[in-house]
Design an enzyme around this catalytic site. Structure first.
Site, PDB file in Angstrom:
ATOM      1  N   GLY A   1       0.843  -1.198   0.000  1.00  0.00           N
ATOM      2  CA  GLY A   1       0.000   0.000   0.000  1.00  0.00           C
ATOM      3  C   GLY A   1       0.876   1.245   0.000  1.00  0.00           C
ATOM      4  O   GLY A   1       1.875   1.293   0.710  1.00  0.00           O
TER       5      GLY A   1
ATOM      6  N   ALA B   1      15.440  11.255  -0.720  1.00  0.00           N
ATOM      7  CA  ALA B   1      16.556  11.202   0.232  1.00  0.00           C
ATOM      8  C   ALA B   1      17.552  10.111  -0.153  1.00  0.00           C
ATOM      9  O   ALA B   1      18.769  10.313  -0.058  1.00  0.00           O
ATOM     10  CB  ALA B   1      16.014  10.946   1.642  1.00  0.00           C
TER      11      ALA B   1
ATOM     12  N   ARG C   1       1.202  -5.285  -6.001  1.00  0.00           N
ATOM     13  CA  ARG C   1       1.365  -6.468  -5.157  1.00  0.00           C
ATOM     14  C   ARG C   1       1.855  -7.604  -6.044  1.00  0.00           C
ATOM     15  O   ARG C   1       1.403  -7.757  -7.180  1.00  0.00           O
ATOM     16  CB  ARG C   1       0.055  -6.782  -4.449  1.00  0.00           C
TER      17      ARG C   1
ATOM     18  N   ASP D   1       4.803  -4.324   6.275  1.00  0.00           N
ATOM     19  CA  ASP D   1       5.442  -5.553   6.776  1.00  0.00           C
ATOM     20  C   ASP D   1       5.670  -6.591   5.672  1.00  0.00           C
ATOM     21  O   ASP D   1       6.691  -7.286   5.668  1.00  0.00           O
ATOM     22  CB  ASP D   1       4.677  -6.149   7.961  1.00  0.00           C
TER      23      ASP D   1
ATOM     24  N   THR E   1       3.804   2.823   5.890  1.00  0.00           N
ATOM     25  CA  THR E   1       2.412   2.365   5.790  1.00  0.00           C
ATOM     26  C   THR E   1       1.577   3.240   6.697  1.00  0.00           C
ATOM     27  O   THR E   1       2.031   3.606   7.793  1.00  0.00           O
ATOM     28  CB  THR E   1       2.229   0.889   6.216  1.00  0.00           C
TER      29      THR E   1
ATOM     30  N   ASP F   1      -0.808   2.305   8.358  1.00  0.00           N
ATOM     31  CA  ASP F   1      -1.323   1.502   9.475  1.00  0.00           C
ATOM     32  C   ASP F   1      -0.487   1.623  10.762  1.00  0.00           C
ATOM     33  O   ASP F   1      -0.969   1.290  11.842  1.00  0.00           O
ATOM     34  CB  ASP F   1      -1.407   0.024   9.077  1.00  0.00           C
TER      35      ASP F   1
ATOM     36  N   ASP G   1       1.813  -0.281  11.925  1.00  0.00           N
ATOM     37  CA  ASP G   1       1.726  -1.576  12.608  1.00  0.00           C
ATOM     38  C   ASP G   1       3.035  -2.372  12.502  1.00  0.00           C
ATOM     39  O   ASP G   1       3.014  -3.604  12.506  1.00  0.00           O
ATOM     40  CB  ASP G   1       0.556  -2.393  12.019  1.00  0.00           C
TER      41      ASP G   1
ATOM     42  N   ARG H   1     -27.066  14.209  15.745  1.00  0.00           N
ATOM     43  CA  ARG H   1     -27.013  12.851  15.217  1.00  0.00           C
ATOM     44  C   ARG H   1     -25.825  12.066  15.770  1.00  0.00           C
ATOM     45  O   ARG H   1     -24.837  12.658  16.219  1.00  0.00           O
ATOM     46  CB  ARG H   1     -26.863  12.887  13.685  1.00  0.00           C
TER      47      ARG H   1
ATOM     48  N   ARG I   1      -6.869  -2.733   8.611  1.00  0.00           N
ATOM     49  CA  ARG I   1      -7.389  -4.103   8.446  1.00  0.00           C
ATOM     50  C   ARG I   1      -7.067  -4.936   9.683  1.00  0.00           C
ATOM     51  O   ARG I   1      -7.898  -5.677  10.176  1.00  0.00           O
ATOM     52  CB  ARG I   1      -6.754  -4.720   7.199  1.00  0.00           C
TER      53      ARG I   1
ATOM     54  N   GLY J   1     -11.500  13.726  19.151  1.00  0.00           N
ATOM     55  CA  GLY J   1     -12.517  13.847  20.207  1.00  0.00           C
ATOM     56  C   GLY J   1     -13.722  12.946  20.011  1.00  0.00           C
ATOM     57  O   GLY J   1     -14.853  13.322  20.370  1.00  0.00           O
ATOM     58  N   ALA J   2     -13.499  11.747  19.482  1.00  0.00           N
ATOM     59  CA  ALA J   2     -14.625  10.818  19.268  1.00  0.00           C
ATOM     60  C   ALA J   2     -15.169  10.310  20.600  1.00  0.00           C
ATOM     61  O   ALA J   2     -14.427  10.201  21.575  1.00  0.00           O
ATOM     62  CB  ALA J   2     -14.159   9.648  18.410  1.00  0.00           C
TER      63      ALA J   2
ATOM     64  N   LYS K   1     -25.217  15.140  25.672  1.00  0.00           N
ATOM     65  CA  LYS K   1     -24.379  15.194  24.445  1.00  0.00           C
ATOM     66  C   LYS K   1     -25.223  15.667  23.265  1.00  0.00           C
ATOM     67  O   LYS K   1     -26.367  15.236  23.100  1.00  0.00           O
ATOM     68  CB  LYS K   1     -23.822  13.808  24.127  1.00  0.00           C
TER      69      LYS K   1
ATOM     70  N   HIS L   1     -24.217  15.316  20.131  1.00  0.00           N
ATOM     71  CA  HIS L   1     -23.913  14.428  19.008  1.00  0.00           C
ATOM     72  C   HIS L   1     -23.034  13.301  19.530  1.00  0.00           C
ATOM     73  O   HIS L   1     -22.493  13.415  20.642  1.00  0.00           O
ATOM     74  CB  HIS L   1     -23.149  15.185  17.909  1.00  0.00           C
TER      75      HIS L   1
ATOM     76  N   GLU M   1     -11.704  -0.487  10.088  1.00  0.00           N
ATOM     77  CA  GLU M   1     -12.306  -1.408   9.110  1.00  0.00           C
ATOM     78  C   GLU M   1     -12.189  -2.877   9.518  1.00  0.00           C
ATOM     79  O   GLU M   1     -13.053  -3.687   9.204  1.00  0.00           O
ATOM     80  CB  GLU M   1     -11.668  -1.214   7.722  1.00  0.00           C
TER      81      GLU M   1
ATOM     82  N   ARG N   1      -5.208   7.583   2.402  1.00  0.00           N
ATOM     83  CA  ARG N   1      -3.864   7.255   1.915  1.00  0.00           C
ATOM     84  C   ARG N   1      -3.293   8.332   1.004  1.00  0.00           C
ATOM     85  O   ARG N   1      -2.115   8.295   0.670  1.00  0.00           O
ATOM     86  CB  ARG N   1      -3.897   5.918   1.151  1.00  0.00           C
TER      87      ARG N   1
HETATM   88  P1  ADP Z   1       2.708  -4.112   2.710  1.00  0.00           P
HETATM   89  O1  ADP Z   1       4.153  -4.036   2.372  1.00  0.00           O
HETATM   90  O2  ADP Z   1       2.035  -2.775   2.642  1.00  0.00           O
HETATM   91  O3  ADP Z   1       2.472  -4.859   4.010  1.00  0.00           O
HETATM   92  P2  ADP Z   1       1.788  -6.480   1.248  1.00  0.00           P
HETATM   93  O4  ADP Z   1       1.588  -7.284   2.496  1.00  0.00           O
HETATM   94  O5  ADP Z   1       0.767  -6.557   0.185  1.00  0.00           O
HETATM   95  O6  ADP Z   1       1.958  -4.918   1.561  1.00  0.00           O
HETATM   96  O7  ADP Z   1       3.203  -6.916   0.651  1.00  0.00           O
HETATM   97  C1  ADP Z   1       3.737  -6.259  -0.480  1.00  0.00           C
HETATM   98  C2  ADP Z   1       4.505  -7.211  -1.316  1.00  0.00           C
HETATM   99  O8  ADP Z   1       5.637  -7.723  -0.596  1.00  0.00           O
HETATM  100  C3  ADP Z   1       3.765  -8.485  -1.753  1.00  0.00           C
HETATM  101  O9  ADP Z   1       2.909  -8.256  -2.857  1.00  0.00           O
HETATM  102  C4  ADP Z   1       4.920  -9.395  -2.109  1.00  0.00           C
HETATM  103  O10 ADP Z   1       5.464  -9.049  -3.366  1.00  0.00           O
HETATM  104  C5  ADP Z   1       5.949  -9.041  -1.027  1.00  0.00           C
HETATM  105  N1  ADP Z   1       5.867  -9.977   0.107  1.00  0.00           N
HETATM  106  C6  ADP Z   1       4.927 -10.010   1.080  1.00  0.00           C
HETATM  107  N2  ADP Z   1       5.154 -11.030   1.948  1.00  0.00           N
HETATM  108  C7  ADP Z   1       6.250 -11.660   1.502  1.00  0.00           C
HETATM  109  C8  ADP Z   1       7.001 -12.815   1.948  1.00  0.00           C
HETATM  110  N3  ADP Z   1       6.634 -13.511   3.035  1.00  0.00           N
HETATM  111  N4  ADP Z   1       8.081 -13.182   1.223  1.00  0.00           N
HETATM  112  C9  ADP Z   1       8.463 -12.508   0.119  1.00  0.00           C
HETATM  113  N5  ADP Z   1       7.798 -11.417  -0.352  1.00  0.00           N
HETATM  114  C10 ADP Z   1       6.715 -10.998   0.320  1.00  0.00           C
HETATM  115  O1  F6P Z   2      -2.256   0.927   3.546  1.00  0.00           O
HETATM  116  C1  F6P Z   2      -2.744   0.007   4.517  1.00  0.00           C
HETATM  117  C2  F6P Z   2      -4.164  -0.299   4.236  1.00  0.00           C
HETATM  118  O2  F6P Z   2      -4.710   0.967   4.161  1.00  0.00           O
HETATM  119  C3  F6P Z   2      -5.007  -1.127   5.187  1.00  0.00           C
HETATM  120  O3  F6P Z   2      -5.417  -0.494   6.349  1.00  0.00           O
HETATM  121  C4  F6P Z   2      -6.138  -1.516   4.273  1.00  0.00           C
HETATM  122  O4  F6P Z   2      -6.869  -2.594   4.704  1.00  0.00           O
HETATM  123  C5  F6P Z   2      -5.434  -1.806   2.998  1.00  0.00           C
HETATM  124  O5  F6P Z   2      -4.307  -0.953   2.988  1.00  0.00           O
HETATM  125  C6  F6P Z   2      -6.254  -1.674   1.777  1.00  0.00           C
HETATM  126  O6  F6P Z   2      -5.439  -1.472   0.669  1.00  0.00           O
HETATM  127  P1  F6P Z   2      -5.794  -1.882  -0.824  1.00  0.00           P
HETATM  128  O7  F6P Z   2      -7.121  -1.309  -1.125  1.00  0.00           O
HETATM  129  O8  F6P Z   2      -4.688  -1.268  -1.609  1.00  0.00           O
HETATM  130  O9  F6P Z   2      -5.776  -3.390  -0.865  1.00  0.00           O
END
Ligand code: ADP
Ligand code: F6P
Length: 323
Positions: free
Chosen positions: A11, A22, A72, A103, A125, A127, A129, A162, A171, A185-186, A213, A215, A222, A256
């Site tokens: 993503g 850079a 991807r 990741d 990312t 996220d 995470d 409302r 995700r 402030g949710a 309240k 609202h 998601e 994004r």
């Molecule tokens: P993000 O990097 O945002 O977490 P994805 O999980 O879709 O997004 O991973 C991006 C790309 O990284 C994948 O489409 C794939 O090409 C590569 N990738 C993901 N997991 C692995 C893995 N376990 N080994 C090798 N390549 C991977």
């Molecule tokens: O960039 C991370 C993320 O926004 C997640 O939170 C979300 O579920 C996912 O990407 C959706 O991405 P796409 O629509 O590109 O599959």
């Protein structure tokens, strides 16, 4: 080392372009050429390469998305595909690689490191995470977008008294929901890391209504519901019980997009430059992360084996402040 490659994958996140800039410029300062690899690991397999000169990265620091594009490539998880990519990199004379993404992207980087390609990762990312970095590139911009949206929603929610259910991205991670909800402030924040009794959630909203309240804003990540829209699912379950008229808004991919904030541009610049210095110095198999105010290296193996927990103290704080 004379020639390095750079790719963005998974993503997109605002600030990826600042990191690319850079890398190219820090690489140049160290006497290295940077080769842009288009469409993430797909481009690595296909040999979709272009040598970047200094001016090729002019005027991109303020741009969201990624000039290298992203795609991807699930086939990259297979060893035979990775070997094919290594051959392409070798043929191009690329001696080291910098990968920017989430990741999955970092796992791909680790696979190439295992195949003998010196590789350093940069976490990007929305996220936030990824273990080993307090912040990932892009999350600050996304949070600012979410907070602006919540502010706008609050004015109309308040005018018509409302309840709004606002779905944000995440995700698997509730970071955007939690920090967006705290800063926006949710009244209620629902994250995938926790289980909820929606009757209790509705009761809480009704009690807030009784306390005066004007609202209620419920921020839902998601990932709270996997079979469809989390916001509509939550809305369906509480609509009759809350005592307020209700509307649903799904923020979606607007989170994004957009120009990166100063924070994202500055961490992207710092992480990009550090990644280059690391690879030039002979490091491989690691990510550079932001820890406090410092940039630190973290082994890919550690990043992959540990998960970043949501800060439950902050969750409690958001709850306390919403009363
Ligand atoms: P993000 O990097 O945002 O977490 P994805 O999980 O879709 O997004 O991973 C991006 C790309 O990284 C994948 O489409 C794939 O090409 C590569 N990738 C993901 N997991 C692995 C893995 N376990 N080994 C090798 N390549 C991977
Ligand atoms: O960039 C991370 C993320 O926004 C997640 O939170 C979300 O579920 C996912 O990407 C959706 O991405 P796409 O629509 O590109 O599959």
């Amino acid at each position: 080392m004379k020639k390095i490659g750079i790719l963005t994958s998974g993503g997109d996140a605002p600030g990826m372009n600042a990191a690319i800039r850079a890398v190219v410029r820090q690489g140049n300062a160290l006497g290295m050429t940077t080769v842009g690899i288009y469409h993430g690991y797909k481009g690595c397999i296909m040999g979709n390469f272009e040598e970047f000169q200094l001016r090729d990265v002019s005027g991109i620091i303020e741009e969201g998305g990624t000039i290298l594009r992203s795609k991807r490539a699930p086939e990259f998880k297979e060893k035979k595909t990775q070997v094919k990519a290594v051959r392409k990199l070798n043929k191009e004379g690329i001696e080291g690689l910098i990968v920017i993404g989430g990741d999955g992207t970092l796992r791909g980087g680790n696979a190439l490191h295992d195949q003998g390609v010196p590789t350093v990762g940069i976490p990007a990312t929305i996220d936030n995470d990824i273990y080993g970095t307090d912040m990932t590139i892009g999350v600050d911009t996304a949070l600012n977008t979410v907070v602006e949206a919540l502010d706008r929603i609050r004015t109309t929610a308040s005018a018509l008294e409302r309840t709004f259910i606002v779905e944000v991205m995440g995700r698997d991670s509730g970071y955007i929901a939690l920090m967006g909800g705290l800063a926006g402030g949710a009244e209620v924040v629902l994250v995938p890391e926790m289980d909820y009794d929606l009757n209790e959630v509705a009761k809480g909203i009704y009690e807030g209504y009784k306390k005066g309240k004007q609202h209620t804003i419920v921020v839902v990540a998601e990932g709270v519901y996997r079979e469809g829209s989390a916001a509509h699912y939550v809305g369906q379950h509480i609509r009759e019980k809350i005592g307020f008229e209700m509307r649903v808004t799904v923020l979606g991919h607007m989170q994004r997009g957009g120009s990166p904030t100063a924070f994202d541009r500055s961490i992207a610049s710092r992480l990009g430059a550090e990644a280059v210095k690391r690879i030039y110095g002979g490091d491989s198999g690691l990510m550079v992360g932001l820890q406090g105010s410092r940039i630190e290296p973290v082994e890919f193996s550690e990043v992959a084996s540990k998960s970043k927990e949501l800060d439950m103290e902050l969750y409690k704080l958001a709850e306390t402040l919403s009363k």
